[in-house]
Enzyme design. Structure first.
Site, short mmCIF file in Angstrom:
data_model
loop_
_atom_site.label_atom_id
_atom_site.label_comp_id
_atom_site.label_asym_id
_atom_site.label_seq_id
_atom_site.Cartn_x
_atom_site.Cartn_y
_atom_site.Cartn_z
N GLU A 239 -24.60 -4.97 1.11
CA GLU A 239 -24.25 -5.62 -0.16
C GLU A 239 -24.70 -7.06 -0.02
OE1 GLU A 239 -22.50 -8.11 -2.23
OE2 GLU A 239 -20.51 -7.24 -2.02
N CYS A 273 -20.14 -12.67 -4.67
CA CYS A 273 -21.49 -12.09 -4.82
C CYS A 273 -21.71 -11.57 -6.24
CB CYS A 273 -21.68 -10.98 -3.81
SG CYS A 273 -21.69 -11.54 -2.10
#
Length: 465
Positions: A239, A273
């Site tokens: 990720e 993120c």
């Protein structure tokens, strides 16, 4: 209490971790070595077979007990997290993060994963099952250190694996405390934290006995992990960086969406993120959205996280502060209009950068094309939906995105054209332990959460016959 297994050194070196809000010491973190990593892997290899043999029901029961243990120490963990990471106790911050740890442990325990019969026609019977991988390496970030560590270790443990965790050098204390808490209910050796430097992370990613690496962090580091994992053909879940776009269609209600836009962008002071990092607003409501968003942002207090009144905190480290400051200065130099912020107080202690909104900015400005990962949001005007979609898809990342509209059908049609792993409607960044999550393009690959997340921590095996 079962704690992390003793490592190889009699006296482990340590370093001081400082509060990003005050600069004051928080505590001493061990500095483990590659030799310590090897010992942790050896212990994990010895502990894992019995854990795998215990079965899903026993492993799920242990995860539920781990969730109870986290909740029993929730306030202590939240206080430590706030001091080390900087995020306030209240709002979607430290107490929220600790609560999410318990929730994800319970979700991993409660998600069913049944064997799947793929063919059964009277002549051929084929069944798909998932076996444990063995030892999983979990490399975590500094922005949500506890929660993302749980995202990695909870499904790994549920699937019968042992886990070696490498926390960020910026936030090791939170992860050490979390793992100590979970280890109160786990068999010894299954879950170990190695709090070391880059050399330890590199050794973990290339270790021949590590069957899978899970990593959350920058795209550059993710690429290095891909390269270092090649010789041992490791499984990976990555990720990586994002620069999420939000598109506000002309029929949206500026006042109704303003708070959702704010938290989509500024949750964890923008250090997320999958936060909203580029906001595209139709020309018809551009000024109104700018005004309403400014009104919301002005009312959100920023300061020391231990102050119960604050909902925004400092940037976790000075390196990230400097990135945000550089990008905002580039926007100002280009002639973009600063609606709020952009004027940090050089005399204020800590890594505080003010909540900043920047309007009338070109789409190729560095504040738009580079991931700022902090409390600064560029707002870009568009005239047609096709233009907005093209701009949203122009970058080489695609973790998340959002569409804001009063017309759900229209919003879903736009969402289907955006190149991102998740596209939210009238919200941004809302993750759910039942719903798979992962990136597109250079934001990584592999899915977390739900059934798909469990499968990613196992080796598929077909029983044919």
């Amino acid at each position: 209490m079962n704690t992390t297994p003793a490592l190889t050194q009699d006296a482990v070196a340590s370093r001081t971790i400082f509060d990003p809000a005050t600069g004051e010491p928080v505590g001493e973190a061990p500095v483990h070595t590659v030799a310590d990593l090897q010992h942790a892997v050896d212990v994990a290899l010895a502990a894992q077979p019995a854990w795998a043999a215990s079965g899903h029901e026993a492993r799920s029961a242990a995860l539920l007990k781990a969730a109870d243990a986290v909740e029993a120490r929730a306030e202590e963990l939240a206080q430590l997290l706030s001091r080390e990471q900087g995020k306030p106790l209240n709002g979607p911050n430290a107490r929220f993060e600790v609560g999410a740890c318990a929730a994800w442990l319970r979700a991993a325990a409660g998600t069913p994963l049944e064997a799947e019969t793929v063919v059964d026609d009277g002549e051929t019977r084929a069944e798909l099952r998932y076996r444990p991988i063995g030892v999983v390496g979990a490399i975590g970030p500094w922005n949500w250190p506890m929660m993302i560590t749980i995202w990695q270790i909870a499904p790994a443990l549920r699937m019968g694996n042992a886990v070696v965790v490498k926390p960020s050098e910026y936030t090791p204390l939170s992860v050490l405390a979390l793992v100590e808490t979970i280890n109160e209910v786990l068999p010894e050796g299954l879950l170990t934290v190695i709090s070391g430097g880059r050399d330890v992370g590199e050794a973990l990613a290339s270790h021949p006995a590590i069957g899978k690496v899970m990593f959350t962090g920058s795209t550059a580091t993710g690429k290095a992990i891909i390269r270092s994992s090649a010789d041992t053909v490791k499984r990976l879940t990555l990720e990586l960086g994002g620069n999420d776009a939000g598109i506000v269609l002309p029929d949206a209600d500026p006042k109704a969406i303003a708070e959702g836009l704010f938290w989509g962008a500024f949750i964890n002071t923008g250090q997320t993120c999958a936060a909203l990092k580029r906001l595209y607003v139709h020309a018809d409501i551009y000024d109104a959205v700018c005004d309403e968003l400014t009104n919301v942002a002005e009312a959100m207090p920023m300061g020391n996280g231990l102050d119960e009144n604050n909902v925004l905190g400092p940037l976790q480290n000075r390196q990230q502060y400097d990135i945000v400051a550089r990008l905002v200065e580039a926007a100002k130099a280009s002639g973009a209009r600063v609606l709020l912020g952009g004027n940090p107080d050089a005399d204020q202690p800590g890594n505080f950068y003010p909540t900043t909104l920047v309007a009338d900015i070109d789409n190729d400005n560095p504040l738009v094309v580079e991931e700022q990962f902090g409390p600064a949001l560029p707002i870009i005007k568009f005239s047609t939906v096709d233009e907005a979609i093209a701009k949203a898809n122009a970058l080489d990342v695609g973790l998340g995105a959002s569409v804001w509209s009063s017309d759900l059908s229209a919003a879903r049609e736009v969402a289907s054209r955006i190149e991102a792993g998740t596209v939210w409607i009238n919200k941004h960044g809302a993750v759910d332990p039942r719903v798979p999550f992962g990136g597109a393009k250079q934001s990584g690959y592999g899915l977390e959460f739900g059934v798909e997340g469990l499968k990613a921590l196992g080796v598929p095996q077909i029983i044919n016959g």
